[in-house]
Design a protein around this motif. Structure first.
Motif, PDB file in Angstrom:
ATOM      1  N   UNK A  25      -0.814  -0.123  -3.507  1.00  0.00           N
ATOM      2  CA  UNK A  25      -0.801  -0.735  -2.178  1.00  0.00           C
ATOM      3  C   UNK A  25      -0.375  -2.192  -2.236  1.00  0.00           C
ATOM      4  N   UNK A  26      -0.878  -2.923  -3.223  1.00  0.00           N
ATOM      5  CA  UNK A  26      -0.525  -4.334  -3.360  1.00  0.00           C
ATOM      6  C   UNK A  26       0.967  -4.498  -3.652  1.00  0.00           C
TER       7      UNK A  26
ATOM      8  N   UNK B 201       3.363  -2.488  -2.798  1.00  0.00           N
ATOM      9  CA  UNK B 201       4.118  -2.164  -1.586  1.00  0.00           C
ATOM     10  C   UNK B 201       4.054  -3.309  -0.571  1.00  0.00           C
ATOM     11  N   UNK B 202       2.883  -3.947  -0.488  1.00  0.00           N
ATOM     12  CA  UNK B 202       2.755  -5.097   0.397  1.00  0.00           C
ATOM     13  C   UNK B 202       3.740  -6.191   0.014  1.00  0.00           C
ATOM     14  N   UNK B 203       3.826  -6.468  -1.284  1.00  0.00           N
ATOM     15  CA  UNK B 203       4.750  -7.511  -1.760  1.00  0.00           C
ATOM     16  C   UNK B 203       6.197  -7.152  -1.421  1.00  0.00           C
TER      17      UNK B 203
ATOM     18  N   UNK C   6       7.326  -5.185   0.963  1.00  0.00           N
ATOM     19  CA  UNK C   6       7.564  -5.233   2.415  1.00  0.00           C
ATOM     20  C   UNK C   6       7.537  -6.659   2.954  1.00  0.00           C
ATOM     21  N   UNK C   7       6.748  -7.515   2.314  1.00  0.00           N
ATOM     22  CA  UNK C   7       6.674  -8.908   2.761  1.00  0.00           C
ATOM     23  C   UNK C   7       8.006  -9.608   2.502  1.00  0.00           C
TER      24      UNK C   7
ATOM     25  N   UNK D 172      12.454   0.924   2.809  1.00  0.00           N
ATOM     26  CA  UNK D 172      11.919   2.288   2.858  1.00  0.00           C
ATOM     27  C   UNK D 172      11.336   2.589   1.481  1.00  0.00           C
ATOM     28  N   UNK D 173      10.015   2.725   1.419  1.00  0.00           N
ATOM     29  CA  UNK D 173       9.331   2.916   0.136  1.00  0.00           C
ATOM     30  C   UNK D 173       9.095   4.386  -0.135  1.00  0.00           C
ATOM     31  N   UNK D 174       9.415   4.837  -1.339  1.00  0.00           N
ATOM     32  CA  UNK D 174       9.205   6.236  -1.715  1.00  0.00           C
ATOM     33  C   UNK D 174       8.527   6.289  -3.081  1.00  0.00           C
ATOM     34  N   UNK D 175       7.393   6.978  -3.133  1.00  0.00           N
ATOM     35  CA  UNK D 175       6.717   7.181  -4.414  1.00  0.00           C
ATOM     36  C   UNK D 175       7.406   8.288  -5.202  1.00  0.00           C
TER      37      UNK D 175
ATOM     38  N   UNK E  28      16.341   1.650   0.264  1.00  0.00           N
ATOM     39  CA  UNK E  28      15.238   2.410  -0.329  1.00  0.00           C
ATOM     40  C   UNK E  28      14.771   1.750  -1.624  1.00  0.00           C
TER      41      UNK E  28
ATOM     42  N   UNK F 297      -1.521  -9.183   0.243  1.00  0.00           N
ATOM     43  CA  UNK F 297      -0.131  -9.066  -0.182  1.00  0.00           C
ATOM     44  C   UNK F 297       0.802  -8.640   0.953  1.00  0.00           C
ATOM     45  N   UNK F 298       0.241  -8.250   2.089  1.00  0.00           N
ATOM     46  CA  UNK F 298       1.068  -7.775   3.197  1.00  0.00           C
ATOM     47  C   UNK F 298       1.447  -8.928   4.126  1.00  0.00           C
TER      48      UNK F 298
ATOM     49  N   UNK G 110       6.324 -14.079  -7.571  1.00  0.00           N
ATOM     50  CA  UNK G 110       5.265 -14.625  -6.726  1.00  0.00           C
ATOM     51  C   UNK G 110       4.886 -16.004  -7.276  1.00  0.00           C
TER      52      UNK G 110
ATOM     53  N   UNK H  83      -3.785  -1.058  -6.587  1.00  0.00           N
ATOM     54  CA  UNK H  83      -2.596  -1.598  -7.238  1.00  0.00           C
ATOM     55  C   UNK H  83      -1.279  -1.233  -6.536  1.00  0.00           C
TER      56      UNK H  83
ATOM     57  N   UNK I 109       3.026  -6.262  -9.640  1.00  0.00           N
ATOM     58  CA  UNK I 109       2.938  -6.933  -8.345  1.00  0.00           C
ATOM     59  C   UNK I 109       3.630  -8.293  -8.343  1.00  0.00           C
TER      60      UNK I 109
END
Lengths: 267, 267, 267
Positions: free
Chosen positions: A21-22, A24-26, A28-29, A35-38, A6, C61-62, A122, A19, A132
């Motif tokens: 979303x970006x 979370x993409x990083x 998950x990549x 498992x992402x939780x806000x 998590x 980013x995904x 990155x 922001x 990010x």
């Protein structure tokens, strides 16, 4: 510490922009299957104190091995340090600006690392979005199981809000402060109920704030509401002693702000 | 019923505080691998009626075996009962205050349990946050596959909003009510299109509300917009008959509020 | 392209209603195990331009094989086409109204399909909620690995905002436009830094907008803040050249709106 998989997120970015979303993409990549939780992205802009409180209140409900990514970072782009904190089998990633004050206060044995190993970042680092470019890939690597020693050297001087540390005074009372004021005007204090052994049974407590002295302890808001307008102490859902007034704002009525000194006596 | 592994969340907690994050932590701690989905956390504070509508509208899109955790709970801390409802292969967890009215109205064979088995609760129960301390761990256990019989005794007298039950009147019309008013002022009625067999083809319908009588049925808002200011009936995306006025608020123009009695004739 | 299992969501539905929850239910029902990530649901209502920007900024980013479900759809219910775009190993699903303009601008080899195969839709299609009834089940099928050829015929005339395409002018400058204005009034331009090779090193740039000519390029907002009230250019976190004024709104000060023509010279 085995990881839970998590990764929680707590920011002041809001949810209107791309922001979060970006980030979370990083994650998950670099950590497929995370498992992402806000926790929340609506911390008032740059309010490190509110972030420290929300982080501390939410984190202990998650399983051991969880990574908490906390980015309220007014100093992004300056030389403030990026940190990893390992405390009570939880991992915390974010800037060194006091955001981990409450986590660190509860655990004097926490391990703290300054993040220096750019191999985890990155390839391109923007000036404005370390959430990010630095913190998200580091959280992903931590979540995958990377040991904290790989990210940078240990440090022992993290930024901590001084007012968060209760201290014993000459007259035997405990000096603390207002940590946080919630939407109803309840004042969350720095006195954690577990430390004080304040329960429904042991009600012998006296709290002084400004000219006031509050001795009334209630077990529920209903009990508190029995005496309209009279302030009372209650153990809030985050485990801290809170100052409350039924149907009203204790902060406004008692003129209390975050950081206000408080003095507690337990009998 | 085999579980889908999904736990949805619907509350009036907002997303500014740590509350929703704490609930998710509890669910994931007790049910690793749970897939968490927010329906909404922006139900107007204490608006059980709005919660009942949103829950009913969203739940049927999820796979069988999904657990829906619904906490709009003005009575937290009082003796209102905590419930589990099993209906059409979905599970619902929340307070017994009418929040499941629409789910129960559609399914007269639902199984209902009062949650009494404290073995499923968190070790410490706060007075103010049963969403975290009672409902979340119960939802986690349900999601893991625990049978509903393990949580407490069956009951058959759940709180249901009376106005939600349509009834046949002496003159042959169906008496219902306004269930919900959306952001555009469209009035969602208690008449479910599947029950009425109202489709684009069978347009012979007459609805009386206050002094008004509406006979116009449209298949799209575009069709409705052809006659400006004239109210029309339309099957909304949640499957209920709605009263709408193009470019305007039907609620305001027709002076309708939630609970307003409506009389429907189908020819 | 192997799928990542991730489905992102970007809409203007807000988070107060059941809409987003319903879409997620549909995706999970048809694609168990999907990992759902919100980009944002707070795109200003019907603002396709803002959606195009947020989508373009977040998607890269995904991981490859991610499906991006983007529904800002003022034309729902009309005959605007539903589309799938495959670009640089990412998949995009949404209406043909310009929402993919920026994705398509960056990749002239994108494959585009009109979605016509109703076998992928929900059995009943509402007039107002294609996000749930058409786009969500299509995204689920794509995420499961269905090839894009199964959804409908290839097309080569998608709606694209013309102002998004920079073009070389007779005097050798590049004509572009203001793509997006953020909450601080920074004006995101259509000039993508990678294309221009503008870095911290190569600062020889001149941008003309209305009567203004901006030659100052800064690497950080701090650097920009050194000259109060003087506009500067900066590469923003989404990779586009932005026009900014420290402590102020460049959009307001320079009177710039989305679509405003800009002329860039790089030396």
């Amino acid at each position: 510490v085995p990881r839970s998989g998590i990764v929680t997120l707590l920011t002041d970015f809001g949810t209107e922009d791309y922001f979060v979303g970006a980030m979370k993409g990083v994650v998950l990549k670099q950590f497929p299957g995370a498992v992402l939780v806000d926790i929340t992205h609506h911390i008032p802009r740059h309010d490190i104190s509110a972030a420290a409180f929300a982080l501390s209140a939410a984190c202990r409900n998650f399983p051991p091995g969880t990574v908490h990514l906390a980015v309220v970072d007014p100093g992004v782009g300056t030389n403030r340090r990026p940190l990893i904190v390992e405390s009570e089998e939880h991992f915390f990633v974010g800037p060194d600006n006091g955001i981990f004050s409450l986590v660190l206060r509860r655990d004097r044995n926490a391990s703290i690392r300054m993040i220096t190993n750019a191999a985890f970042f990155l390839p391109e680092i923007s000036f404005t979005f370390h959430g990010r470019d630095i913190f998200s890939p580091v959280a992903a690597a931590l979540g995958r199981g990377e040991p904290i020693g790989h990210f940078g050297p240990a440090i022992d001087d993290p930024v901590c809000f001084e007012s968060y540390a209760n201290e014993l005074t000459a007259d035997g009372s405990l000096k603390g402060s207002v940590l946080h004021i919630d939407h109803f005007g309840n004042c969350v204090t720095s006195f954690f109920s577990n430390e004080l052994r304040i329960t429904g049974v042991a009600k012998e407590v006296r709290l002084r704030a400004k000219g006031y002295c509050i001795e009334r302890v209630c077990e529920s808001y209903q009990e508190g509401a029995a005496k309209e307008g009279v302030p009372f102490l209650i153990v809030g859902s985050a485990g801290y002693l809170e100052i409350s007034i039924a149907q009203s704002s204790a902060a406004r009525e008692l003129n209390l702000v975050v950081g206000e000194p408080l003095f507690l006596e337990v009998f």
